[in-house]
Design an enzyme around this catalytic site. Structure first.
Site, PDB file in Angstrom:
ATOM      1  N   LEU A 152      56.605  59.471  38.661  1.00 20.57           N
ATOM      2  CA  LEU A 152      55.882  59.055  39.851  1.00 20.57           C
ATOM      3  C   LEU A 152      54.642  59.936  39.929  1.00 20.57           C
ATOM      4  O   LEU A 152      54.746  61.165  39.884  1.00 20.57           O
ATOM      5  CB  LEU A 152      56.752  59.219  41.107  1.00 20.57           C
ATOM      6  N   ASP A 153      53.471  59.303  40.012  1.00 18.62           N
ATOM      7  CA  ASP A 153      52.218  60.050  40.004  1.00 18.62           C
ATOM      8  C   ASP A 153      52.157  61.062  41.137  1.00 18.62           C
ATOM      9  O   ASP A 153      52.763  60.868  42.204  1.00 18.62           O
ATOM     10  CB  ASP A 153      51.021  59.100  40.147  1.00 18.62           C
ATOM     11  N   ARG A 154      51.376  62.095  40.936  1.00 19.81           N
ATOM     12  CA  ARG A 154      51.205  63.129  41.958  1.00 19.81           C
ATOM     13  C   ARG A 154      50.791  62.533  43.299  1.00 19.81           C
ATOM     14  O   ARG A 154      51.310  62.914  44.350  1.00 19.81           O
ATOM     15  CB  ARG A 154      50.130  64.130  41.509  1.00 19.81           C
ATOM     16  N   HIS A 171      50.057  54.717  35.079  1.00 19.14           N
ATOM     17  CA  HIS A 171      48.981  54.224  35.940  1.00 19.14           C
ATOM     18  C   HIS A 171      48.873  52.702  35.948  1.00 19.14           C
ATOM     19  O   HIS A 171      47.823  52.148  36.274  1.00 19.14           O
ATOM     20  CB  HIS A 171      47.627  54.826  35.527  1.00 19.14           C
TER      21      HIS A 171
END
Length: 238
Positions: free
Chosen positions: A68-70, A168
């Site tokens: 999970l992206d920052r 992404h």
């Protein structure tokens, strides 16, 4: 066992307040936007530093079972021990986990629903770079979407359901359609400093973890930084 969530803490605050689900194999937490899961070259706080508080009597801390992206908030699955991590890893890599994201996008989709089928590849050969691009020679990438609401400023509240799980993917797919995610500093229109924050939230997960039971469904509440934009787009799903 479902757990009620308390008030939303800032990144790095009491992680127990962000616990959404717990059983013998996994935990699901509501990851705050702005907190990376793993350490990076720039240093700073990470989710890993707080996971010891989630042992609940086990000798090891839990570990993230997926990415999970920052800057993405919402549901993050943690495996409680190595066997659990291996089982969860197979579910995610086999695209058997049903993932639902909410996003606010800039620019309104012409249709009410559809699918984005665009292959993705890295922008650079540098292994440290995570930036992606649409590339006919890239990995197959599929996202299903539908509009949940629209505002008067040309923005839309969109439900995104990634079938594949590329890096992404949702951010690049939305940008490629002409409606980038609000607050995206890489693929969208947001400034690098002082922007509204990425309006992308991992809303729900359905995990077929136990063969004899229905999939485990976990939902994460709307993060504070997205609430005003979602309200402007209407009531959303019934």
């Amino acid at each position: 066992m479902r757990l009620n969530q308390g008030p939303e803490p800032a990144a790095g605050d009491d992680i127990l307040a962000r616990l959404l689900y717990r059983d013998a194999l996994m935990l699901v937490i509501d990851k705050p936007a702005g907190l990376p899961v793993h350490p990076g070259p720039g240093g700073g706080d990470t989710l890993v530093r707080h996971l010891d508080a989630l042992r609940f009597g086990l000798p090891r801390r839990p570990e993230a079972a997926h990415r999970l992206d920052r800057d993405t908030s919402g549901c993050l699955v943690l495996g409680r021990h190595p066997k659990a991590l291996a089982k969860l890893g197979k579910l995610f890599s086999g695209h058997r986990v049903d993932k639902t994201y909410w996003a606010v996008v800039e620019g309104e989709p012409e249709e009410e629903s559809g699918a984005i089928d665009l292959p993705l590849a890295r922008r650079s050969d540098d292994p440290r770079s995570w930036w992606m691009k649409v590339d006919p020679a890239g990995d197959p990438s599929l996202t299903r979407w539908r509009v949940l609401g629209r505002d008067r400023a040309g923005r839309a509240w969109v439900e995104l359901r990634p079938v594949t799980g590329r890096t992404h993917q949702l951010r690049v797919h939305c940008a490629a359609m002409g409606w980038p995610i609000l607050g995206d500093t890489i693929y969208g229109r947001a400034p690098r400093q002082g922007g509204p924050g990425l309006h992308l939230h991992a809303r729900a997960l359905d995990l077929p973890l136990y063969p004899s039971r229905p999939p485990v469904r976990v939902e994460a509440p709307t993060p504070a930084h997205m609430q005003a934009a979602l309200d402007a787009c209407g009531p959303g799903p019934a």
